[in-house]
Design a protein around this motif. Structure first.
Motif, PDB file in Angstrom:
ATOM      1  N   ARG A   1      18.726  13.975  16.537  1.00 20.50           N
ATOM      2  CA  ARG A   1      17.665  13.083  16.089  1.00 20.50           C
ATOM      3  C   ARG A   1      16.719  12.860  17.264  1.00 20.50           C
ATOM      4  O   ARG A   1      17.098  12.244  18.255  1.00 20.50           O
ATOM      5  CB  ARG A   1      18.270  11.755  15.600  1.00 20.50           C
ATOM      6  N   VAL A   2      15.520  13.376  17.155  1.00 20.89           N
ATOM      7  CA  VAL A   2      14.553  13.326  18.247  1.00 20.89           C
ATOM      8  C   VAL A   2      13.219  12.836  17.705  1.00 20.89           C
ATOM      9  O   VAL A   2      12.759  13.297  16.654  1.00 20.89           O
ATOM     10  CB  VAL A   2      14.360  14.718  18.895  1.00 20.89           C
ATOM     11  N   ALA A   3      12.599  11.893  18.407  1.00 20.03           N
ATOM     12  CA  ALA A   3      11.262  11.416  18.040  1.00 20.03           C
ATOM     13  C   ALA A   3      10.344  11.603  19.232  1.00 20.03           C
ATOM     14  O   ALA A   3      10.778  11.546  20.387  1.00 20.03           O
ATOM     15  CB  ALA A   3      11.295   9.957  17.620  1.00 20.03           C
ATOM     16  N   LYS A   4       9.070  11.836  18.931  1.00 17.01           N
ATOM     17  CA  LYS A   4       8.096  12.050  20.009  1.00 17.01           C
ATOM     18  C   LYS A   4       6.754  11.431  19.664  1.00 17.01           C
ATOM     19  O   LYS A   4       6.300  11.495  18.512  1.00 17.01           O
ATOM     20  CB  LYS A   4       7.909  13.548  20.275  1.00 17.01           C
ATOM     21  N   GLU A   5       6.138  10.823  20.651  1.00 17.94           N
ATOM     22  CA  GLU A   5       4.769  10.346  20.504  1.00 17.94           C
ATOM     23  C   GLU A   5       3.831  11.550  20.607  1.00 17.94           C
ATOM     24  O   GLU A   5       3.965  12.377  21.521  1.00 17.94           O
ATOM     25  CB  GLU A   5       4.454   9.322  21.599  1.00 17.94           C
ATOM     26  N   VAL A   6       2.899  11.665  19.665  1.00 18.77           N
ATOM     27  CA  VAL A   6       2.029  12.836  19.555  1.00 18.77           C
ATOM     28  C   VAL A   6       0.569  12.385  19.597  1.00 18.77           C
ATOM     29  O   VAL A   6       0.215  11.377  18.980  1.00 18.77           O
ATOM     30  CB  VAL A   6       2.311  13.598  18.236  1.00 18.77           C
ATOM     31  N   PRO A   7      -0.318  13.120  20.286  1.00 17.99           N
ATOM     32  CA  PRO A   7      -1.717  12.703  20.422  1.00 17.99           C
ATOM     33  C   PRO A   7      -2.590  13.091  19.228  1.00 17.99           C
ATOM     34  O   PRO A   7      -3.590  13.800  19.371  1.00 17.99           O
ATOM     35  CB  PRO A   7      -2.160  13.414  21.703  1.00 17.99           C
TER      36      PRO A   7
ATOM     37  N   ARG B   1      15.158  15.111  12.422  1.00 13.74           N
ATOM     38  CA  ARG B   1      16.619  15.059  12.342  1.00 13.74           C
ATOM     39  C   ARG B   1      17.130  16.442  11.935  1.00 13.74           C
ATOM     40  O   ARG B   1      16.482  17.128  11.144  1.00 13.74           O
ATOM     41  CB  ARG B   1      17.099  14.036  11.315  1.00 13.74           C
ATOM     42  N   ILE B   2      18.269  16.820  12.446  1.00 10.39           N
ATOM     43  CA  ILE B   2      18.933  18.055  12.039  1.00 10.39           C
ATOM     44  C   ILE B   2      20.252  17.667  11.362  1.00 10.39           C
ATOM     45  O   ILE B   2      21.091  16.999  11.968  1.00 10.39           O
ATOM     46  CB  ILE B   2      19.225  18.978  13.242  1.00 10.39           C
TER      47      ILE B   2
ATOM     48  N   ALA C   1      23.616  10.670  14.801  1.00 11.89           N
ATOM     49  CA  ALA C   1      23.271  10.989  16.191  1.00 11.89           C
ATOM     50  C   ALA C   1      22.350   9.916  16.765  1.00 11.89           C
ATOM     51  O   ALA C   1      21.489   9.392  16.053  1.00 11.89           O
ATOM     52  CB  ALA C   1      22.582  12.352  16.249  1.00 11.89           C
ATOM     53  N   PRO C   2      22.501   9.570  18.041  1.00 13.74           N
ATOM     54  CA  PRO C   2      21.587   8.604  18.663  1.00 13.74           C
ATOM     55  C   PRO C   2      20.183   9.195  18.777  1.00 13.74           C
ATOM     56  O   PRO C   2      20.018  10.414  18.875  1.00 13.74           O
ATOM     57  CB  PRO C   2      22.204   8.369  20.040  1.00 13.74           C
TER      58      PRO C   2
ATOM     59  N   GLU D   1      18.788  19.734  22.405  1.00 11.65           N
ATOM     60  CA  GLU D   1      19.537  19.775  21.153  1.00 11.65           C
ATOM     61  C   GLU D   1      18.735  20.384  20.005  1.00 11.65           C
ATOM     62  O   GLU D   1      19.302  20.747  18.972  1.00 11.65           O
ATOM     63  CB  GLU D   1      20.016  18.363  20.760  1.00 11.65           C
ATOM     64  N   LEU D   2      17.424  20.535  20.183  1.00 14.33           N
ATOM     65  CA  LEU D   2      16.596  21.176  19.161  1.00 14.33           C
ATOM     66  C   LEU D   2      16.628  22.697  19.264  1.00 14.33           C
ATOM     67  O   LEU D   2      16.118  23.385  18.376  1.00 14.33           O
ATOM     68  CB  LEU D   2      15.141  20.697  19.273  1.00 14.33           C
ATOM     69  N   GLY D   3      17.201  23.239  20.325  1.00 15.65           N
ATOM     70  CA  GLY D   3      17.216  24.685  20.493  1.00 15.65           C
ATOM     71  C   GLY D   3      15.810  25.253  20.530  1.00 15.65           C
ATOM     72  O   GLY D   3      14.865  24.622  21.013  1.00 15.65           O
ATOM     73  N   ILE D   4      15.646  26.449  19.973  1.00 13.60           N
ATOM     74  CA  ILE D   4      14.342  27.112  20.008  1.00 13.60           C
ATOM     75  C   ILE D   4      13.327  26.408  19.126  1.00 13.60           C
ATOM     76  O   ILE D   4      12.110  26.632  19.233  1.00 13.60           O
ATOM     77  CB  ILE D   4      14.485  28.590  19.596  1.00 13.60           C
ATOM     78  N   LEU D   5      13.794  25.493  18.270  1.00 11.80           N
ATOM     79  CA  LEU D   5      12.871  24.711  17.458  1.00 11.80           C
ATOM     80  C   LEU D   5      11.925  23.894  18.324  1.00 11.80           C
ATOM     81  O   LEU D   5      10.762  23.665  17.964  1.00 11.80           O
ATOM     82  CB  LEU D   5      13.670  23.784  16.530  1.00 11.80           C
ATOM     83  N   GLY D   6      12.371  23.467  19.494  1.00  6.97           N
ATOM     84  CA  GLY D   6      11.507  22.731  20.409  1.00  6.97           C
ATOM     85  C   GLY D   6      10.309  23.556  20.855  1.00  6.97           C
ATOM     86  O   GLY D   6       9.189  23.052  20.966  1.00  6.97           O
ATOM     87  N   ASP D   7      10.538  24.853  21.103  1.00  7.63           N
ATOM     88  CA  ASP D   7       9.437  25.741  21.483  1.00  7.63           C
ATOM     89  C   ASP D   7       8.443  25.912  20.336  1.00  7.63           C
ATOM     90  O   ASP D   7       7.230  25.958  20.555  1.00  7.63           O
ATOM     91  CB  ASP D   7       9.986  27.114  21.897  1.00  7.63           C
TER      92      ASP D   7
END
Length: 267
Positions: free
Chosen positions: A1-7, A173-174, A188-189, A204-210
């Protein structure tokens, strides 16, 4: 579970995930195994739509491919939903297969995943279609909820307004299936990435982060373009952006009071 601030505004960011035809420019590494131009779009009523993009087939933009085995080899390198990207220490990738002579890459991958998921979960997957096993089945539920269907590790998106109209929070979330008989684990935290951080800082996002970083490269320019437009309008593709059109139409129905309450109350 990852969140990000986006411009960029939350609607701008969400709409970037509502069509597949940006793949040729934004994600060229996916073209060997993604039927981007072959994506199908459906809308249901005002509040639900879906994008169905086939995997395991070459993009029509590729003029000369290198055979069915090449499709599989590229798939296991760059596919963002392969289970080995999310499970630390996962053993061998069940997608790393040799395509039998006379079989397509898509059929071979479907057969491999049908067997792998049955073994991994203890549930019979013999009736699962190749589409359910492989494809990008991305739903949107108005206003900001987008779950992936199918049997691969399911991505779930949501978007929320940020501190200003030019920023937002995107959360990913995955979800993976629990093997038969095992207890349900705790959620997941949340890992939160700031505006200055990259999606790739969440391993934890693997190649999805790229892949997300490629999407992010476009968004500040789209946001600037909204401020620069002289007529206040955005031109949308007749078919490839039909989901975005439905979202915008539905949003205006709520704003005008046609949905969500009486027009008298809205006034």
């Amino acid at each position: 579970r990852v969140a990000k601030e986006v411009p960029a505004n939350w609607k701008v960011v969400m709409e970037a995930f509502m069509e597949a035809w940006h793949t040729i420019v934004t994600h060229p590494q996916l073209l060997p195994f993604t039927g981007d131009s072959n994506a199908a779009y459906w809308t249901w009523g005002d509040n639900v739509n879906v994008n169905l993009t086939p995997f395991g087939v070459m993009s029509p933009h590729i003029k000369e491919g290198k055979g069915e085995q090449w499709i599989v080899d590229q798939f296991i390198k760059y596919n963002g939903r392969s289970a080995d990207n999310y499970e630390e220490g996962a053993a061998e990738n069940p997608m790393a297969i040799t395509v039998p002579e006379g079989m397509t890459a898509r059929a071979a991958l479907g057969a491999a995943m049908r067997k792998a998921y049955t073994e991994q979960t203890g549930y019979d997957h013999n009736d699962a279609t190749d589409a359910e096993l492989l494809d990008a089945l991305v739903y949107n539920v108005f206003p900001n909820f987008a779950p992936w269907g199918g049997y691969m590790p399911n991505i779930v998106y949501n978007w929320r307004p940020g501190k200003t109209p030019d920023t937002c929070i995107m959360e990913v979330r995955i979800l993976s299936r629990i093997p038969k008989g095992q207890p349900m684990p705790h959620g997941a935290p949340l890992k939160f990435l700031t505006l200055d951080q990259k999606w790739t800082e969440a391993p934890e996002l693997g190649i999805l982060g790229d892949v997300f970083e490629q999407d992010m490269d476009n968004l500040p320019f789209v946001q600037d373009g909204l401020h620069a437009t002289k007529n206040g309008e955005v031109q949308l593709g007749n078919y490839q952006e039909i989901r975005i059109r439905q979202f915008q139409d539905t949003m205006m129905k709520y704003i005008s009071g046609e949905l969500g309450g009486s027009k008298e109350n809205a006034a």
